[in-house]
Scaffold this motif. Structure first.
Motif, PDB file in Angstrom:
ATOM      1  N   ALA A  87       0.823  -1.219   0.000  1.00  0.00           N
ATOM      2  CA  ALA A  87       0.000   0.000   0.000  1.00  0.00           C
ATOM      3  C   ALA A  87       0.849   1.257   0.000  1.00  0.00           C
ATOM      4  O   ALA A  87       0.373   2.323  -0.405  1.00  0.00           O
ATOM      5  CB  ALA A  87      -0.940  -0.007   1.211  1.00  0.00           C
ATOM      6  N   VAL A  88       2.102   1.150   0.468  1.00  0.00           N
ATOM      7  CA  VAL A  88       3.006   2.320   0.477  1.00  0.00           C
ATOM      8  C   VAL A  88       4.285   1.985  -0.273  1.00  0.00           C
ATOM      9  O   VAL A  88       5.350   2.542   0.009  1.00  0.00           O
ATOM     10  CB  VAL A  88       3.307   2.788   1.914  1.00  0.00           C
ATOM     11  CG1 VAL A  88       2.079   3.429   2.538  1.00  0.00           C
ATOM     12  CG2 VAL A  88       3.802   1.640   2.786  1.00  0.00           C
ATOM     13  N   VAL A  99      11.486  -5.564  -2.833  1.00  0.00           N
ATOM     14  CA  VAL A  99      12.343  -6.168  -3.847  1.00  0.00           C
ATOM     15  C   VAL A  99      13.344  -7.117  -3.189  1.00  0.00           C
ATOM     16  O   VAL A  99      13.639  -8.199  -3.707  1.00  0.00           O
ATOM     17  CB  VAL A  99      13.054  -5.079  -4.666  1.00  0.00           C
ATOM     18  CG1 VAL A  99      14.208  -5.661  -5.478  1.00  0.00           C
ATOM     19  CG2 VAL A  99      12.071  -4.391  -5.603  1.00  0.00           C
ATOM     20  N   GLY A 100      13.858  -6.729  -2.021  1.00  0.00           N
ATOM     21  CA  GLY A 100      14.777  -7.598  -1.305  1.00  0.00           C
ATOM     22  C   GLY A 100      14.145  -8.906  -0.879  1.00  0.00           C
ATOM     23  O   GLY A 100      14.765  -9.976  -0.933  1.00  0.00           O
ATOM     24  N   ARG A 160       5.746  -5.107  -9.238  1.00  0.00           N
ATOM     25  CA  ARG A 160       5.771  -4.363 -10.500  1.00  0.00           C
ATOM     26  C   ARG A 160       4.539  -3.483 -10.637  1.00  0.00           C
ATOM     27  O   ARG A 160       4.634  -2.319 -11.054  1.00  0.00           O
ATOM     28  CB  ARG A 160       5.864  -5.339 -11.675  1.00  0.00           C
ATOM     29  CG  ARG A 160       5.866  -4.636 -13.038  1.00  0.00           C
ATOM     30  CD  ARG A 160       6.141  -5.635 -14.160  1.00  0.00           C
ATOM     31  NE  ARG A 160       6.159  -4.975 -15.454  1.00  0.00           N
ATOM     32  CZ  ARG A 160       5.132  -4.965 -16.318  1.00  0.00           C
ATOM     33  NH1 ARG A 160       3.990  -5.594 -15.984  1.00  0.00           N
ATOM     34  NH2 ARG A 160       5.219  -4.353 -17.470  1.00  0.00           N
ATOM     35  N   ARG A 161       3.380  -4.015 -10.294  1.00  0.00           N
ATOM     36  CA  ARG A 161       2.163  -3.210 -10.411  1.00  0.00           C
ATOM     37  C   ARG A 161       2.153  -2.036  -9.431  1.00  0.00           C
ATOM     38  O   ARG A 161       1.657  -0.956  -9.746  1.00  0.00           O
ATOM     39  CB  ARG A 161       0.932  -4.085 -10.168  1.00  0.00           C
ATOM     40  CG  ARG A 161       0.508  -4.885 -11.366  1.00  0.00           C
ATOM     41  CD  ARG A 161      -0.906  -5.384 -11.220  1.00  0.00           C
ATOM     42  NE  ARG A 161      -1.372  -6.021 -12.445  1.00  0.00           N
ATOM     43  CZ  ARG A 161      -2.555  -6.598 -12.566  1.00  0.00           C
ATOM     44  NH1 ARG A 161      -3.388  -6.630 -11.520  1.00  0.00           N
ATOM     45  NH2 ARG A 161      -2.918  -7.153 -13.701  1.00  0.00           N
ATOM     46  N   ALA A 162       2.690  -2.250  -8.238  1.00  0.00           N
ATOM     47  CA  ALA A 162       2.634  -1.215  -7.214  1.00  0.00           C
ATOM     48  C   ALA A 162       3.669  -0.124  -7.435  1.00  0.00           C
ATOM     49  O   ALA A 162       3.440   1.038  -7.073  1.00  0.00           O
ATOM     50  CB  ALA A 162       2.836  -1.835  -5.833  1.00  0.00           C
ATOM     51  N   GLY A 436      -6.918  -1.189  -0.046  1.00  0.00           N
ATOM     52  CA  GLY A 436      -6.589  -2.591  -0.249  1.00  0.00           C
ATOM     53  C   GLY A 436      -5.565  -2.813  -1.341  1.00  0.00           C
ATOM     54  O   GLY A 436      -5.337  -1.955  -2.206  1.00  0.00           O
ATOM     55  N   VAL A 437      -4.931  -3.979  -1.300  1.00  0.00           N
ATOM     56  CA  VAL A 437      -3.842  -4.271  -2.227  1.00  0.00           C
ATOM     57  C   VAL A 437      -4.144  -5.458  -3.144  1.00  0.00           C
ATOM     58  O   VAL A 437      -3.315  -5.814  -3.980  1.00  0.00           O
ATOM     59  CB  VAL A 437      -2.535  -4.556  -1.458  1.00  0.00           C
ATOM     60  CG1 VAL A 437      -2.109  -3.318  -0.682  1.00  0.00           C
ATOM     61  CG2 VAL A 437      -2.679  -5.754  -0.520  1.00  0.00           C
TER      62      VAL A 437
END
Length: 459
Positions: A87-88, A99-100, A160-162, A436-437
């Motif tokens: 969400a952030v 990513v990690g 990728r989408r976020a 929401g995610v």
């Protein structure tokens, strides 16, 4: 941006301001509810207690996420634990952490795609010493759970989408993606599989698979085999239906990444074709008639046996819309949901403080916050609000979620530190507050789109 210390030693991480702001906003929007008092602590629990930095040999930063009171990283749990942080994810500090996590998951898949839980390095620690074959030094436990391999695909797609980032979709991800697709296809014919699991002694020796570790006999269905459920309990039959549904949705997401980022049309085609075969298998072998209604079985063997009911752990039949496989209003899902949330499900319990789905993994009469949150996330706004109130009122004064609790006495609970449950509580709160995610995760093409402005709650 995050400064990477390049160490796997555990530390208490400072909470990013973006995450603090999100926690405060949720608490404000939930003011008047007992959830307002605990949502911030649940949101930051994994961030401050369960993550540590490490590096690959190439010095690429990775993040190890332990599940809580067990010092191992489950692929499934780690994805679930960081889902609320999407969400952030536009905050570069949070994005770097996500990513990690993705990179560590991919390294784990390449280490041993049949393993479900991993160590923070080649420590040689094992959950139950004596398992055969002996797991590698990176592996905590080698129970093959189909959904475990869905988790890295799901998280990579959502990042990728976020964020728009693609640096995690590198050569290692590409190799892991092919590894997963090829293994799922091989496990469509499990009799020829090299996988075995035997636990010869100890309190969990019953986890050994029959037929000298191969697992009970199955027939061809088009679905792909799983040895264990997301509860880590052995499957009664070989084809775990909700895990296959999640795999199908994950494959559609992988096909998107293969075409748009990896420039691999063969992988995209192979992913879609396998998803189609899995879907056909589900509809041909897992749909059964109960009291005049068509419902999905939890497990089948392709030889005529079917297990009705559901388990609290995700993926579950109850969570099929969250898995992206169907819409909440899908008639087959609705009929299945009614069975799951009724006495027809042996794991459904009703009591003074709560009702919901439990698991063979925990004592009778215990329901899981994971399943209560799932019932809210797959229901309407009123169901979601009721679920959040129930969860906030049943922490036994700890202010955090547990693995399970007794429906008549929430002070009787299992596991006082369980990051996955805390994250699910937060995801429910985010959904109610239109943050929401779920819209970031892969969905099956037939799934209805999310309604605008609903924070991902489907139309």
């Amino acid at each position: 941006m995050v400064t990477f210390p390049g160490s796997t030693s555990g530390t208490v991480w400072a909470v990013p301001e973006s995450l603090r702001t999100l926690g405060r906003r949720l608490a404000t929007e939930l003011r008047g509810s007992p959830a307002a008092d605990i949502v911030e602590s649940c949101l930051t629990n994994t961030w401050t207690t369960s993550m540590s930095w490490g590096t690959q040999p190439s010095d690429v930063p990775e993040v190890f996420v332990k599940t809580g009171d067990i010092p191992a990283m489950w692929l499934r749990d780690s994805t679930a634990q960081v889902r609320p942080y999407l969400a952030v994810a536009a905050d570069p500090e949070v994005g770097d952490v996500l990513v990690g996590v993705s990179r560590r998951q991919i390294r784990c898949v390449l280490q041993d795609p049949y393993a479900n839980a991993f160590n923070d390095g080649p420590t040689g620690a094992h959950g139950e010493p004596g398992d055969r074959p002996t797991p590698g030094e990176w592996v905590w436990e080698r129970k093959y759970e189909l959904d475990s391999l869905c988790a890295p695909l799901q998280l990579a797609h959502a990042i990728r989408r976020a964020t728009g980032r693609e640096d995690h979709l590198d050569e290692a991800f590409h190799r892991a993606a092919w590894t997963i697709v090829r293994m799922w296809r091989a496990e469509q014919s499990h009799a020829e599989s090299p996988y075995r699991f035997i636990r010869p002694s100890g309190p969990f020796s019953g986890d050994s698979l029959p037929l000298d570790g191969l697992g009970a006999r199955v027939g061809w269905t088009g679905m792909t085999w799983s040895g264990f459920r997301p509860s880590d309990d052995p499957c009664a039959h070989g084809y775990l239906v909700p895990a296959n549904a999640l795999a199908s949705a994950s494959l559609h997401g992988l096909a998107e990444l293969a075409a748009a980022v990896l420039d691999d049309t063969k992988l995209a085609h192979a992913s879609r074709r396998l998803a189609d075969e899995i879907d056909a298998g589900i509809l041909a072998h897992a749909v059964v008639e109960v009291d005049g209604a068509s419902v999905l079985a939890y497990e089948v063997d392709g030889l005529g046996a079917a297990l009705l009911g559901d388990d609290a752990n995700l993926p579950s039949l109850l969570s099929l819309p969250l898995s992206g496989w169907c819409a909440p209003k899908d008639p087959l899902y609705q009929a299945t949901r009614r069975l799951v949330l009724s006495a027809a499900n042996p794991s459904f319990f009703v009591g003074r403080y709560a009702s919901g789905v439990g698991s063979t993994h925990t004592p009778d009469g215990h329901v899981w916050p994971l399943a209560i949150a799932t019932a809210g996330l797959t229901g309407d706004a009123n169901a979601a609000a009721r679920a959040l109130e129930t969860l906030a009122a049943t922490t036994a004064g700890t202010g955090l979620m547990h693995e399970s609790f007794h429906v008549d006495d929430p002070s009787r609970f299992t596991r006082d530190w369980f990051g996955w449950a805390n994250a699910m509580f937060c995801e429910l709160a985010l959904d109610l507050c239109a943050d929401g995610v779920r819209h970031l995760f892969p969905v099956h093409p037939r799934t209805l789109p999310a309604a605008p402005g609903t924070g991902g709650r489907p139309a």
